[in-house]
Design an enzyme around this catalytic site. Structure first.
Site, PDB file in Angstrom:
ATOM      1  N   LEU A  45      11.239 -20.555  -4.871  1.00 35.28           N
ATOM      2  CA  LEU A  45      10.123 -19.594  -4.139  1.00 35.28           C
ATOM      3  C   LEU A  45       9.121 -19.708  -5.200  1.00 35.28           C
ATOM      4  CD1 LEU A  45       9.728 -17.143  -2.397  1.00 35.28           C
ATOM      5  CD2 LEU A  45      10.779 -15.795  -4.193  1.00 35.28           C
ATOM      6  N   ASP A  63       0.857  -1.393  -0.131  1.00 37.90           N
ATOM      7  CA  ASP A  63      -0.270  -0.096  -0.082  1.00 37.90           C
ATOM      8  C   ASP A  63       0.829   1.163  -0.023  1.00 37.90           C
ATOM      9  OD1 ASP A  63      -2.265   1.520   0.041  1.00 37.90           O
ATOM     10  OD2 ASP A  63      -2.600   1.294   2.380  1.00 37.90           O
ATOM     11  N   HIS A 107       3.039   3.360  -8.736  1.00 32.65           N
ATOM     12  CA  HIS A 107       2.774   1.922  -9.133  1.00 32.65           C
ATOM     13  C   HIS A 107       4.138   1.181  -9.771  1.00 32.65           C
ATOM     14  CE1 HIS A 107      -1.153   2.058  -7.615  1.00 32.65           C
ATOM     15  NE2 HIS A 107      -1.567   2.679  -8.678  1.00 32.65           N
TER      16      HIS A 107
HETATM   17  C1  FPP Z   1      -1.754   0.139  -3.484  1.00 31.04           C
HETATM   18  O1  FPP Z   1      -1.323   1.659  -3.429  1.00 31.04           O
HETATM   19  C2  FPP Z   1      -1.307  -0.587  -4.611  1.00 31.04           C
HETATM   20  C3  FPP Z   1      -1.915  -1.162  -5.738  1.00 31.04           C
HETATM   21  C4  FPP Z   1      -3.452  -0.851  -5.496  1.00 31.04           C
HETATM   22  C5  FPP Z   1      -1.400  -1.753  -6.542  1.00 31.04           C
HETATM   23  C6  FPP Z   1      -0.204  -2.372  -6.326  1.00 31.04           C
HETATM   24  C7  FPP Z   1       0.565  -2.596  -7.603  1.00 31.04           C
HETATM   25  C8  FPP Z   1       1.873  -2.616  -7.474  1.00 31.04           C
HETATM   26  C9  FPP Z   1       3.024  -2.718  -6.260  1.00 31.04           C
HETATM   27  C10 FPP Z   1       2.741  -2.601  -8.913  1.00 31.04           C
HETATM   28  C11 FPP Z   1       2.357  -3.424  -9.913  1.00 31.04           C
HETATM   29  C12 FPP Z   1       2.226  -4.923  -9.817  1.00 31.04           C
HETATM   30  C13 FPP Z   1       2.531  -5.625 -10.394  1.00 31.04           C
HETATM   31  C14 FPP Z   1       2.582  -7.040 -10.199  1.00 31.04           C
HETATM   32  C15 FPP Z   1       3.108  -5.376 -11.922  1.00 31.04           C
HETATM   33  P1  FPP Z   1      -2.502   2.646  -3.502  1.00 31.04           P
HETATM   34  O2  FPP Z   1      -2.472   3.176  -4.992  1.00 31.04           O
HETATM   35  O3  FPP Z   1      -3.697   2.374  -3.054  1.00 31.04           O
HETATM   36  O4  FPP Z   1      -1.742   3.844  -2.822  1.00 31.04           O
HETATM   37  P2  FPP Z   1      -2.435   4.865  -1.950  1.00 31.04           P
HETATM   38  O5  FPP Z   1      -3.181   4.335  -0.940  1.00 31.04           O
HETATM   39  O6  FPP Z   1      -1.203   5.894  -1.308  1.00 31.04           O
HETATM   40  O7  FPP Z   1      -3.410   5.799  -2.853  1.00 31.04           O
END
Ligand code: FPP
Length: 233
Positions: A124, A13, A30
């Site tokens: 893994l 997150d 992201h």
């Molecule tokens: C949460 O941060 C994260 C996500 C909804 C997406 C997670 C994706 C990645 C780490 C990268 C892509 C993954 C792959 C496998 C390529 P948020 O956007 O909710 O953050 P915020 O709470 O600060 O808005």
């Protein structure tokens, strides 16, 4: 380290906030976040963690603006394209859990390709939760149990916790020992609701794009200091 978790699950997150703090578009967060995945994979291999489950896209994330959703799907495709050879070389087996039929065709095809290519790897296991909802996973399990009951192959006495586990997307995968959540939020957000029953939780204020190998190892250290009693004394 005295005890290494077999299975670590991660709620990645804070990508949006990381980008916002820098005046960048959310997708830049992201993109940076996908680099943290590599750091965690390395830490798992060094420490001997066997399973790493990453919450990459929840069922609820479809509600985000199309630009962000499409960008995340493209990022997933790019990630799979770029990492395939490395996973093969390093002995990483990749799988995905969730309502995978919801994903764009190009992502599904790529996921199947990498899953099949890495199926024999054992060093893994990396499991991506995509279009994932813990409640929906339990519903899907109940539906398949009910279908077997209606077909006469299961009676009420056969419905045990083990039977439910074997109908989840994670069938055959041990429950997580440790859950890591970044960006300081104290909730599990519909992630692995059944499987997290006895999981130790490590929350850090660090935002996911800032979370690196040393942070992962610190979480393992924290885990090794916990006394797991599973309801006993
Ligand atoms: C949460 O941060 C994260 C996500 C909804 C997406 C997670 C994706 C990645 C780490 C990268 C892509 C993954 C792959 C496998 C390529 P948020 O956007 O909710 O953050 P915020 O709470 O600060 O808005």
């Amino acid at each position: 380290m005295s005890s290494i978790p077999r299975h670590v699950a991660v709620i990645m997150d804070g990508n949006g906030r990381w980008a916002q703090q820098r005046g960048l578009p959310r997708l830049a967060g992201h993109e940076q976040g996908s680099k943290s995945i590599r750091q965690c994979v390395e830490a798992c291999m060094e420490a001997g963690v066997e399973f790493l489950t990453l919450y990459a896209f929840s069922s609820e994330n479809w509600k985000r603006p199309a630009l962000e959703v499409n960008g995340l799907m493209l990022l997933l495709e790019k990630f799979l394209n770029e990492k395939k050879e490395e996973m093969l070389r390093e002995g990483v087996r990749l799988r995905a859990i969730g309502r995978l039929d919801d994903l764009p065709k190009a992502c599904r095809v790529k996921l199947d390709e990498v899953r099949d290519a890495t199926a024999h790897n054992t060093r893994l296991n990396v499991i991506l939760a995509l279009s994932y909802s813990g409640r929906v996973e339990i519903l899907d399990a109940i539906q398949s149990v009910v279908a077997e009951a209606a077909a006469g192959t299961l009676g009420p006495g056969d419905i045990t916790p083990e039977l439910i586990s074997s109908h989840l997307y994670t069938a055959g995968i041990p429950d997580p020992d440790l859950l890591i959540r970044t960006s300081g939020e104290m909730r599990i957000s519909n992630f692995l609701l059944w499987q997290l029953s006895y999981t130790e939780i490590h929350v850090t204020k660090k935002l996911w794009p800032d979370f690196g190998k040393a942070d992962f190892l610190e979480a393992l250290q924290d885990f090794s200091s916990r006394q797991r009693r599973y309801g006993g004394v």
